[in-house]
Design a protein around this motif. Structure first.
Motif, PDB file in Angstrom:
ATOM      1  N   ILE A  59       0.789  -1.261  -0.020  1.00 47.92           N
ATOM      2  CA  ILE A  59       0.127  -0.189  -0.067  1.00 47.92           C
ATOM      3  C   ILE A  59       0.830   1.241   0.050  1.00 47.92           C
ATOM      4  O   ILE A  59       0.550   2.272  -0.873  1.00 47.92           O
ATOM      5  N   TYR A 103       0.480   3.140  -3.362  1.00 46.97           N
ATOM      6  CA  TYR A 103      -0.822   3.837  -3.302  1.00 46.97           C
ATOM      7  C   TYR A 103      -0.831   5.258  -4.100  1.00 46.97           C
ATOM      8  O   TYR A 103      -1.739   5.719  -4.689  1.00 46.97           O
ATOM      9  N   ASP A 104       0.131   6.026  -4.398  1.00 41.26           N
ATOM     10  CA  ASP A 104       0.421   7.148  -5.230  1.00 41.26           C
ATOM     11  C   ASP A 104      -0.038   7.138  -6.453  1.00 41.26           C
ATOM     12  O   ASP A 104      -0.763   7.779  -6.975  1.00 41.26           O
ATOM     13  N   LYS A 105       0.272   5.722  -6.968  1.00 43.10           N
ATOM     14  CA  LYS A 105      -0.179   5.175  -8.279  1.00 43.10           C
ATOM     15  C   LYS A 105      -1.471   4.640  -8.530  1.00 43.10           C
ATOM     16  O   LYS A 105      -2.083   4.641  -9.710  1.00 43.10           O
ATOM     17  N   TRP A 106      -1.959   3.909  -7.618  1.00 43.55           N
ATOM     18  CA  TRP A 106      -2.960   3.173  -7.752  1.00 43.55           C
ATOM     19  C   TRP A 106      -3.842   3.002  -6.274  1.00 43.55           C
ATOM     20  O   TRP A 106      -3.518   2.215  -5.440  1.00 43.55           O
ATOM     21  N   LYS A 107      -4.711   3.999  -6.132  1.00 41.27           N
ATOM     22  CA  LYS A 107      -5.497   4.253  -4.865  1.00 41.27           C
ATOM     23  C   LYS A 107      -6.466   2.738  -4.813  1.00 41.27           C
ATOM     24  O   LYS A 107      -6.385   2.559  -3.304  1.00 41.27           O
ATOM     25  N   PRO A 108      -6.784   2.312  -5.393  1.00 45.06           N
ATOM     26  CA  PRO A 108      -7.623   0.968  -4.842  1.00 45.06           C
ATOM     27  C   PRO A 108      -6.677  -0.079  -4.136  1.00 45.06           C
ATOM     28  O   PRO A 108      -7.354  -1.086  -3.530  1.00 45.06           O
ATOM     29  N   ILE A 109      -5.604   0.109  -4.304  1.00 49.53           N
ATOM     30  CA  ILE A 109      -4.623  -0.957  -3.306  1.00 49.53           C
ATOM     31  C   ILE A 109      -4.957  -0.884  -2.024  1.00 49.53           C
ATOM     32  O   ILE A 109      -4.630  -1.688  -1.375  1.00 49.53           O
ATOM     33  N   LEU A 110      -5.331   0.393  -1.398  1.00 50.48           N
ATOM     34  CA  LEU A 110      -5.655   0.414  -0.084  1.00 50.48           C
ATOM     35  C   LEU A 110      -6.703  -0.580   0.346  1.00 50.48           C
ATOM     36  O   LEU A 110      -6.571  -1.281   1.400  1.00 50.48           O
TER      37      LEU A 110
END
Length: 187
Positions: free
Chosen positions: A126, A130-137
């Motif tokens: 995460i 996270y900066d490049k792909w928010k759904p990872i959270l």
């Protein structure tokens, strides 16, 4: 105080392990805690990191491996022997009450190494992506939670084991992500 906490832990364990029992969970949740089931995901992460990030991807994979190693070392080799808590499936007081859905194992219960390792991986990934792909959270946290919950459902961990494992793993994942960000190659 500790006795009250233990009693609440056992009651919550039985609610999950026994009272939530159903054929779908009986099929799904043992799979969720099986490392071989997740092997394609782990392989995808390796291939994705190397393909998309090249040299930096190898650093990500190396730090991810270090993250898991630290989680496993701290949970399984340091804390578990010190705590010495029996798994619920090995607790003779619970023999007639719990449902065994997987082989029990002989190791200790506190904290859950599955929870520690998977929350460590999730939190590390995460913070890295996270900066490049928010759904990872939400995806990462849901994945680690599902694996942790499965440990309770199948009868090998108490809820506090997985909660402490999740907190420990999150701390480890956060720490290793900070280390990674300091040492990552600039490309």
């Amino acid at each position: 105080m500790l006795e009250s906490l233990h009693q609440i832990d056992v009651e919550l364990f039985l609610k999950v392990n026994r009272d939530m029992g159903n054929p779908f969970f009986d099929w799904l949740l043992p799979l969720m805690r099986n490392r071989y089931f997740w092997a394609p995901l782990y392989l995808f992460i390796i291939i994705f990191c190397v393909k998309e990030y090249k040299k930096r991807g190898w650093y990500i994979i190396g730090m991810l491996a270090f993250t898991v190693a630290m989680g496993d070392l701290i949970a399984s080799r340091v804390i578990k022997p010190l705590a010495g808590r029996l798994r619920p499936c090995n607790n003779l007081d619970l023999v007639g009450e719990l449902v065994r859905r997987v082989p029990c194992g002989s190791g200790y219960s506190f904290p859950s190494a599955h929870a520690t390792n998977h929350f460590a991986m999730a939190v590390f990934l995460i913070f890295v992506f996270y900066d490049k792909w928010k759904p990872i959270l939400p995806i990462g946290l849901a994945w680690a939670f599902l694996i942790s919950f499965s440990q309770i459902y199948v009868g090998v961990h108490y809820p506090i084991d997985t909660l402490v494992g999740a907190l420990l793993g999150s701390l480890i994942g956060f720490t290793t992500s900070i280390i990674y960000k300091k040492i990552q190659p600039q490309v």
